[in-house]
Write a protein that holds these residues in place. Structure first.
Motif, PDB file in Angstrom:
ATOM      1  N   GLU A  60       0.856  -1.187   0.000  1.00  0.00           N
ATOM      2  CA  GLU A  60       0.000   0.000   0.000  1.00  0.00           C
ATOM      3  C   GLU A  60       0.891   1.235   0.000  1.00  0.00           C
ATOM      4  N   CYS A  61       0.270   2.421  -0.034  1.00  0.00           N
ATOM      5  CA  CYS A  61       1.058   3.656  -0.106  1.00  0.00           C
ATOM      6  C   CYS A  61       1.039   4.424   1.213  1.00  0.00           C
ATOM      7  N   THR A  62       0.364   3.879   2.210  1.00  0.00           N
ATOM      8  CA  THR A  62       0.187   4.504   3.527  1.00  0.00           C
ATOM      9  C   THR A  62      -0.790   5.674   3.480  1.00  0.00           C
ATOM     10  N   ASP A 120      -4.289  -3.016   6.084  1.00  0.00           N
ATOM     11  CA  ASP A 120      -4.325  -2.231   4.853  1.00  0.00           C
ATOM     12  C   ASP A 120      -3.269  -2.768   3.895  1.00  0.00           C
ATOM     13  N   GLY A 121      -3.541  -2.609   2.602  1.00  0.00           N
ATOM     14  CA  GLY A 121      -2.632  -3.118   1.582  1.00  0.00           C
ATOM     15  C   GLY A 121      -3.055  -4.482   1.073  1.00  0.00           C
ATOM     16  N   SER A 122      -2.632  -4.772  -0.153  1.00  0.00           N
ATOM     17  CA  SER A 122      -2.941  -6.077  -0.744  1.00  0.00           C
ATOM     18  C   SER A 122      -1.816  -7.064  -0.407  1.00  0.00           C
ATOM     19  N   THR A 158      -8.887   0.321  -0.546  1.00  0.00           N
ATOM     20  CA  THR A 158      -9.229  -0.491  -1.715  1.00  0.00           C
ATOM     21  C   THR A 158      -8.177  -1.556  -1.988  1.00  0.00           C
ATOM     22  N   CYS A 159      -6.911  -1.303  -1.616  1.00  0.00           N
ATOM     23  CA  CYS A 159      -5.878  -2.338  -1.806  1.00  0.00           C
ATOM     24  C   CYS A 159      -6.209  -3.580  -0.997  1.00  0.00           C
ATOM     25  N   ALA A 160      -6.564  -3.394   0.263  1.00  0.00           N
ATOM     26  CA  ALA A 160      -6.887  -4.551   1.115  1.00  0.00           C
ATOM     27  C   ALA A 160      -8.238  -5.152   0.733  1.00  0.00           C
ATOM     28  N   SER A 191     -13.618   0.189   1.744  1.00  0.00           N
ATOM     29  CA  SER A 191     -12.885   0.571   0.540  1.00  0.00           C
ATOM     30  C   SER A 191     -12.789   2.088   0.390  1.00  0.00           C
ATOM     31  N   GLY A 192     -11.927   2.472  -0.554  1.00  0.00           N
ATOM     32  CA  GLY A 192     -11.631   3.889  -0.798  1.00  0.00           C
ATOM     33  C   GLY A 192     -10.122   4.010  -0.902  1.00  0.00           C
ATOM     34  N   CYS A 193      -9.647   4.873  -1.752  1.00  0.00           N
ATOM     35  CA  CYS A 193      -8.195   5.027  -1.947  1.00  0.00           C
ATOM     36  C   CYS A 193      -7.821   6.487  -1.763  1.00  0.00           C
ATOM     37  N   PRO A 194      -7.756   6.935  -0.483  1.00  0.00           N
ATOM     38  CA  PRO A 194      -7.963   6.157   0.744  1.00  0.00           C
ATOM     39  C   PRO A 194      -9.431   6.202   1.168  1.00  0.00           C
ATOM     40  N   PRO A 195      -9.778   5.461   2.241  1.00  0.00           N
ATOM     41  CA  PRO A 195     -11.127   5.570   2.802  1.00  0.00           C
ATOM     42  C   PRO A 195     -11.257   6.831   3.665  1.00  0.00           C
TER      43      PRO A 195
HETATM   44 FE1  FSX Z   1      -4.169   1.428  -1.104  1.00  0.00          FE
HETATM   45 FE2  FSX Z   1      -3.870   2.270   1.613  1.00  0.00          FE
HETATM   46 FE3  FSX Z   1      -4.893   3.710  -1.794  1.00  0.00          FE
HETATM   47 FE4  FSX Z   1      -2.779   3.972  -0.455  1.00  0.00          FE
HETATM   48  O1  FSX Z   1      -3.206   1.568   3.061  1.00  0.00           O
HETATM   49  S1  FSX Z   1      -6.226   2.141  -0.901  1.00  0.00           S
HETATM   50  S2  FSX Z   1      -2.855   2.818  -2.462  1.00  0.00           S
HETATM   51  S3  FSX Z   1      -4.543   5.388  -0.383  1.00  0.00           S
HETATM   52  O2  FSX Z   1      -2.552   3.437   1.315  1.00  0.00           O
HETATM   53  O3  FSX Z   1      -3.892   0.796   0.620  1.00  0.00           O
END
Ligand code: FSX
Length: 364
Positions: A60-62, A120-122, A158-160, A191-195
């Protein structure tokens, strides 16, 4: 989980009953609970046992944690993550290395079978999971180990929830959502990138007091994901009248017309942005003049362009049955609403051509 109640912890921390009730009011408002449900939740929060929350991060991107820590409801975020019990989070905690791993193992052991596991993260599966490792363990084995003692798993972002950016074509790491790994206990997708921060904290508090909330077919809480952005968009009257901005700086855009033709994915996107909003209820993307990107839906990176009006999707996001079914339904709904919108637009154009009214419809 300890013998302490949430109220005990808050009293020990010096939070007044008045402040506690204010926090409860914020949470129950965000959850859109009825007055009776809100009173019930407040009562339960006072007597509920303090939960243990373990928060793990993989590919993920944090951004999700950034969203959470920049919450404009610090009372709620602090309530959960400082006061209630965040036993492990490798980004926020001071401990590192062996000390951090020991803290996690101790928390898991003490609350085995009862803790809330936030992820969080895939999770990458290619090359035996070598693309993401924590403390010498692959993410997939780390997740299986931690999920084994969890009462429920909350997939944040959304990644997770659906794989997100790492899952986008060509998905070099073989990333999968949490639900493809954890199959023997409840997985709640936020979900949400980010939520939205208030959605994350609201769901965790709801779970603490009532258990697993009502979920949609993609395992997202109905309180926050039960409606589309389009259902509650303040620009909806323009959509219904076929009045669409054609560019970001035309007269329609200035007048706040519908952003559908600029690629808005609101008709097929389920989230709480129009009601909960962002930055303390200040605004949300559409209110700032930008189309919804559909970031809380599966495969949003691969749908063929953020700024293209809804059309036949492309990409590889139909790998799993649950995702492909949902997306197919969503796209079908989007296409049908698009067809209706375009028919309305045609009628509006004819009407505008025969009328000399201001502002002029930029689509005519
Ligand atoms: Fe993904 Fe979240 Fe987007 Fe980033 O932890 S939902 S890339 S905002 O950081 O996982």
């Amino acid at each position: 989980m300890t013998d302490e109640t949430i109220r005990d912890v808050l009293t020990r921390r010096g939070l007044s009953r008045r402040a506690f009730l204010q926090v409860c009011a914020s949470v129950t408002a965000a959850l859109a609970l009825s007055p009776a449900e809100a009173a019930d939740m407040t009562k339960r929060l006072e007597t509920a046992e303090r939960p243990t929350v373990i928060y793990l991060s993989y590919q993920e991107c944090t951004g999700c944690l950034e969203s959470l820590t920049r919450s404009f409801s610090p009372g709620i975020a602090s309530l959960i993550f400082n006061d209630i019990s965040l036993a492990y989070n490798d980004t926020l905690q001071a401990a590192a290395g062996q000390a951090a791993e020991t803290a996690k193992d101790t928390a898991m052991k003490n609350a085995w079978g009862k803790y809330v596991l936030v992820v969080d993260g895939s999770v990458p599966l290619a090359q035996n999971g070598a693309y993401c490792a924590v403390a010498g363990r692959s993410a997939v084995s780390d997740l299986k180990r931690a999920a084994g003692g969890a009462a429920a798993v909350v997939a944040v972002g959304t990644c997770a929830a659906f794989g997100g950016l790492p899952y986008a074509a060509p998905n070099p790491t073989g990333a999968v959502p949490v639900s493809e790994i954890v199959r023997d206990r409840p997985v709640i997708n936020i979900s949400g990138c980010p939520p939205i921060a208030e959605v994350i904290t609201g769901v965790i508090l709801y779970y603490t007091t009532f258990g697993v909330p009502a979920l949609d077919h993609l395992h997202r809480p109905m309180n926050f994901y039960g409606n589309t952005i389009h259902d509650r968009c303040y620009r909806r009257p323009f959509y219904d009248r076929g009045m669409f901005a054609k560019t970001f700086d035309d007269e329609g855009a200035r007048q706040g017309w519908c952003l559908f033709e600029l690629g808005c994915k609101g008709p097929i996107t389920h989230n709480a942005c129009p009601t909960t909003k962002w930055n303390g209820g200040t605004s949300y993307p559409i209110e700032s003049g930008h189309p919804c990107l559909g970031c809380s839906e599966p495969g949003f990176w691969d749908k063929g362009g953020f700024y293209k009006a809804l059309s036949t999707p492309t990409g590889h996001w139909s790998r799993t049955g649950v995702v492909s079914g949902a997306v197919a339904a969503g796209v079908a709904a989007g296409l049908s609403t698009a067809a209706v919108a375009r028919a309305r637009q045609g009628r509006a154009q004819k009407k505008a051509a025969s009328a000399d009214s201001e502002p002029k419809n930029p689509t005519s």
